[in-house]
Design a protein around this motif. Structure first.
Motif, PDB file in Angstrom:
ATOM      1  N   GLU A  49       0.553  -1.354   0.053  1.00  0.00           N
ATOM      2  CA  GLU A  49       0.015  -0.142   0.412  1.00  0.00           C
ATOM      3  C   GLU A  49       0.806   1.631  -0.001  1.00  0.00           C
ATOM      4  O   GLU A  49       1.757   0.841   0.304  1.00  0.00           O
ATOM      5  N   GLY A  50       0.450   2.410  -0.277  1.00  0.00           N
ATOM      6  CA  GLY A  50       1.505   3.645  -0.200  1.00  0.00           C
ATOM      7  C   GLY A  50       0.777   4.011  -1.929  1.00  0.00           C
ATOM      8  O   GLY A  50      -0.237   3.627  -2.296  1.00  0.00           O
ATOM      9  N   PRO A  51       1.202   5.748  -1.461  1.00  0.00           N
ATOM     10  CA  PRO A  51       1.270   6.698  -0.634  1.00  0.00           C
ATOM     11  C   PRO A  51       0.633   6.671   0.887  1.00  0.00           C
ATOM     12  O   PRO A  51      -0.713   6.837   0.603  1.00  0.00           O
ATOM     13  N   VAL A  52       1.270   6.393   2.155  1.00  0.00           N
ATOM     14  CA  VAL A  52       0.201   6.740   3.315  1.00  0.00           C
ATOM     15  C   VAL A  52       0.534   7.263   4.021  1.00  0.00           C
ATOM     16  O   VAL A  52       2.329   8.026   4.063  1.00  0.00           O
ATOM     17  N   LYS A  53       0.546   8.817   4.672  1.00  0.00           N
ATOM     18  CA  LYS A  53       0.467  10.046   4.843  1.00  0.00           C
ATOM     19  C   LYS A  53       1.200   9.733   6.104  1.00  0.00           C
ATOM     20  O   LYS A  53       0.649   9.138   6.641  1.00  0.00           O
ATOM     21  N   ASP A  54       2.092  10.814   6.469  1.00  0.00           N
ATOM     22  CA  ASP A  54       2.940   9.684   8.207  1.00  0.00           C
ATOM     23  C   ASP A  54       2.741  11.300   8.950  1.00  0.00           C
ATOM     24  O   ASP A  54       3.309  12.146   8.833  1.00  0.00           O
ATOM     25  N   THR A  55       1.553  11.283   9.762  1.00  0.00           N
ATOM     26  CA  THR A  55       1.270  11.864  10.694  1.00  0.00           C
ATOM     27  C   THR A  55       2.233  11.843  11.841  1.00  0.00           C
ATOM     28  O   THR A  55       1.770  12.280  12.821  1.00  0.00           O
ATOM     29  N   LEU A  56       2.733  10.563  12.088  1.00  0.00           N
ATOM     30  CA  LEU A  56       3.317  10.807  13.717  1.00  0.00           C
ATOM     31  C   LEU A  56       5.218  11.739  13.169  1.00  0.00           C
ATOM     32  O   LEU A  56       5.610  12.485  14.146  1.00  0.00           O
ATOM     33  N   ASN A  57       5.749  10.936  12.820  1.00  0.00           N
ATOM     34  CA  ASN A  57       7.050  11.611  12.301  1.00  0.00           C
ATOM     35  C   ASN A  57       7.263  12.920  11.318  1.00  0.00           C
ATOM     36  O   ASN A  57       8.069  13.559  11.696  1.00  0.00           O
ATOM     37  N   GLY A  58       6.424  13.080  10.356  1.00  0.00           N
ATOM     38  CA  GLY A  58       6.232  14.190   9.828  1.00  0.00           C
ATOM     39  C   GLY A  58       6.893  14.135   8.843  1.00  0.00           C
ATOM     40  O   GLY A  58       8.072  14.665   8.466  1.00  0.00           O
ATOM     41  N   LEU A  59       7.822  12.617   7.621  1.00  0.00           N
ATOM     42  CA  LEU A  59       8.161  12.795   6.666  1.00  0.00           C
ATOM     43  C   LEU A  59       7.605  12.251   5.707  1.00  0.00           C
ATOM     44  O   LEU A  59       6.327  12.561   5.463  1.00  0.00           O
ATOM     45  N   PRO A  60       7.523  12.907   4.515  1.00  0.00           N
ATOM     46  CA  PRO A  60       7.446  12.338   3.547  1.00  0.00           C
ATOM     47  C   PRO A  60       6.537  11.057   2.952  1.00  0.00           C
ATOM     48  O   PRO A  60       6.957  10.404   3.795  1.00  0.00           O
ATOM     49  N   PRO A  61       5.410  10.828   2.627  1.00  0.00           N
ATOM     50  CA  PRO A  61       4.433   9.835   2.228  1.00  0.00           C
ATOM     51  C   PRO A  61       5.599   8.848   2.281  1.00  0.00           C
ATOM     52  O   PRO A  61       6.467   8.451   2.260  1.00  0.00           O
ATOM     53  N   MET A  62       4.663   7.190   3.379  1.00  0.00           N
ATOM     54  CA  MET A  62       5.055   6.091   3.619  1.00  0.00           C
ATOM     55  C   MET A  62       4.433   4.579   2.633  1.00  0.00           C
ATOM     56  O   MET A  62       3.815   5.217   2.113  1.00  0.00           O
ATOM     57  N   TRP A  63       4.910   5.099   2.062  1.00  0.00           N
ATOM     58  CA  TRP A  63       5.051   3.198   1.037  1.00  0.00           C
ATOM     59  C   TRP A  63       5.953   1.958   1.825  1.00  0.00           C
ATOM     60  O   TRP A  63       6.164   1.235   2.820  1.00  0.00           O
ATOM     61  N   VAL A  64       4.250   1.105   1.499  1.00  0.00           N
ATOM     62  CA  VAL A  64       4.236  -0.193   2.418  1.00  0.00           C
ATOM     63  C   VAL A  64       4.436  -1.333   1.208  1.00  0.00           C
ATOM     64  O   VAL A  64       3.386  -1.930   0.517  1.00  0.00           O
ATOM     65  N   PHE A  65       5.637  -2.729   1.543  1.00  0.00           N
ATOM     66  CA  PHE A  65       6.009  -3.572   0.621  1.00  0.00           C
ATOM     67  C   PHE A  65       6.298  -4.659   1.794  1.00  0.00           C
ATOM     68  O   PHE A  65       6.828  -4.704   2.722  1.00  0.00           O
ATOM     69  N   GLY A  66       6.020  -5.681   1.253  1.00  0.00           N
ATOM     70  CA  GLY A  66       6.269  -7.247   1.994  1.00  0.00           C
ATOM     71  C   GLY A  66       7.321  -8.405   1.105  1.00  0.00           C
ATOM     72  O   GLY A  66       7.819  -8.159  -0.210  1.00  0.00           O
ATOM     73  N   LYS A  67       8.495  -8.326   2.238  1.00  0.00           N
ATOM     74  CA  LYS A  67       9.870  -9.676   1.469  1.00  0.00           C
ATOM     75  C   LYS A  67       9.422 -10.687   1.681  1.00  0.00           C
ATOM     76  O   LYS A  67       8.890 -10.815   3.200  1.00  0.00           O
ATOM     77  N   HIS A  68       9.439 -11.829   1.196  1.00  0.00           N
ATOM     78  CA  HIS A  68       9.916 -13.052   2.092  1.00  0.00           C
ATOM     79  C   HIS A  68      11.856 -13.865   2.718  1.00  0.00           C
ATOM     80  O   HIS A  68      11.712 -13.317   1.601  1.00  0.00           O
ATOM     81  N   TYR A  69      11.572 -14.048   3.771  1.00  0.00           N
ATOM     82  CA  TYR A  69      12.991 -13.981   4.110  1.00  0.00           C
ATOM     83  C   TYR A  69      13.069 -15.320   4.817  1.00  0.00           C
ATOM     84  O   TYR A  69      12.380 -14.642   6.345  1.00  0.00           O
ATOM     85  N   LYS A  70      13.636 -16.561   5.064  1.00  0.00           N
ATOM     86  CA  LYS A  70      13.668 -17.283   5.726  1.00  0.00           C
ATOM     87  C   LYS A  70      12.350 -17.828   6.109  1.00  0.00           C
ATOM     88  O   LYS A  70      12.221 -17.820   6.986  1.00  0.00           O
ATOM     89  N   GLY A  71      12.110 -17.683   5.379  1.00  0.00           N
ATOM     90  CA  GLY A  71       9.763 -18.662   5.765  1.00  0.00           C
ATOM     91  C   GLY A  71       9.393 -17.477   6.448  1.00  0.00           C
ATOM     92  O   GLY A  71       8.023 -17.977   6.463  1.00  0.00           O
ATOM     93  N   GLU A  81       7.597 -13.941   6.328  1.00  0.00           N
ATOM     94  CA  GLU A  81       7.454 -12.671   5.589  1.00  0.00           C
ATOM     95  C   GLU A  81       7.736 -11.357   6.434  1.00  0.00           C
ATOM     96  O   GLU A  81       6.865 -11.131   7.287  1.00  0.00           O
ATOM     97  N   ILE A  82       8.064 -10.352   6.052  1.00  0.00           N
ATOM     98  CA  ILE A  82       8.416  -9.948   6.404  1.00  0.00           C
ATOM     99  C   ILE A  82       7.352  -7.603   5.885  1.00  0.00           C
ATOM    100  O   ILE A  82       7.972  -7.808   4.717  1.00  0.00           O
ATOM    101  N   TYR A  83       7.292  -7.314   7.123  1.00  0.00           N
ATOM    102  CA  TYR A  83       6.373  -6.515   6.601  1.00  0.00           C
ATOM    103  C   TYR A  83       7.558  -4.902   6.509  1.00  0.00           C
ATOM    104  O   TYR A  83       7.927  -4.660   7.284  1.00  0.00           O
ATOM    105  N   ILE A  84       7.102  -4.174   5.432  1.00  0.00           N
ATOM    106  CA  ILE A  84       8.631  -2.957   5.394  1.00  0.00           C
ATOM    107  C   ILE A  84       8.100  -2.078   5.108  1.00  0.00           C
ATOM    108  O   ILE A  84       7.355  -1.979   3.979  1.00  0.00           O
ATOM    109  N   LYS A  85       8.327  -1.074   5.611  1.00  0.00           N
ATOM    110  CA  LYS A  85       7.306   0.379   5.555  1.00  0.00           C
ATOM    111  C   LYS A  85       7.940   1.633   5.334  1.00  0.00           C
ATOM    112  O   LYS A  85       9.284   1.774   6.069  1.00  0.00           O
ATOM    113  N   ILE A  86       8.846   2.452   4.086  1.00  0.00           N
ATOM    114  CA  ILE A  86       9.895   3.558   4.176  1.00  0.00           C
ATOM    115  C   ILE A  86       9.550   4.313   3.311  1.00  0.00           C
ATOM    116  O   ILE A  86       7.935   4.446   3.136  1.00  0.00           O
TER     117      ILE A  86
END
Length: 120
Positions: A64-86, A88-93
């Motif tokens: 999902e994304g872009p998501v507004k960052d209301t907590l840190n005041g950063l530019p929009p956040m984007w969410v991704f997922g990856k698999h690692y060692k079996g 699922e990793i949640y990644i927000k950047i």
């Protein structure tokens, strides 16, 4: 409402900009967040491996994304997922601020199943 093709292009554009900026300014991982640290330890993951996973993000990893960052005041956040060692990793950047590193806000084992709108 954006068309699916427009969203796909926006994701590709973001990832391209993110990766280029990361190659120039590096990345800051929010290791002050307990679940990020615990996940890295439980996965026995080296810091360099996290960065490699970010470099390999692609359209099909998008959640999902872009998501507004209301907590840190950063530019929009984007969410991704990856698999690692079996797991699922949640990644927000975020692209971060001008002339500064990109930001990885979340990098932890997913607490819920991730939905991937562009994965077949």
């Amino acid at each position: 409402m954006q068309t699916q093709l427009k969203v796909q292009q926006d994701v590709k554009d973001f990832l391209n900009e993110f990766k280029v900026k990361m190659s120039i300014y590096n990345v800051v991982f929010r290791d002050d967040r307990k679940k990020n640290t615990l996940s890295i330890l439980s996965l026995d993951m080296l810091p360099v491996e996290r960065k490699e996973i970010l470099k390999k993000l692609e359209l099909t990893d998008y959640c999902e994304g872009p998501v507004k960052d209301t907590l840190n005041g950063l530019p929009p956040m984007w969410v991704f997922g990856k698999h690692y060692k079996g797991k699922e990793i949640y990644i927000k950047i975020s692209i971060g601020f001008e002339n500064l590193p990109v930001i990885c806000i979340s990098f932890h084992i997913a607490e819920f199943a991730i939905s991937y709108p562009f994965k077949n």
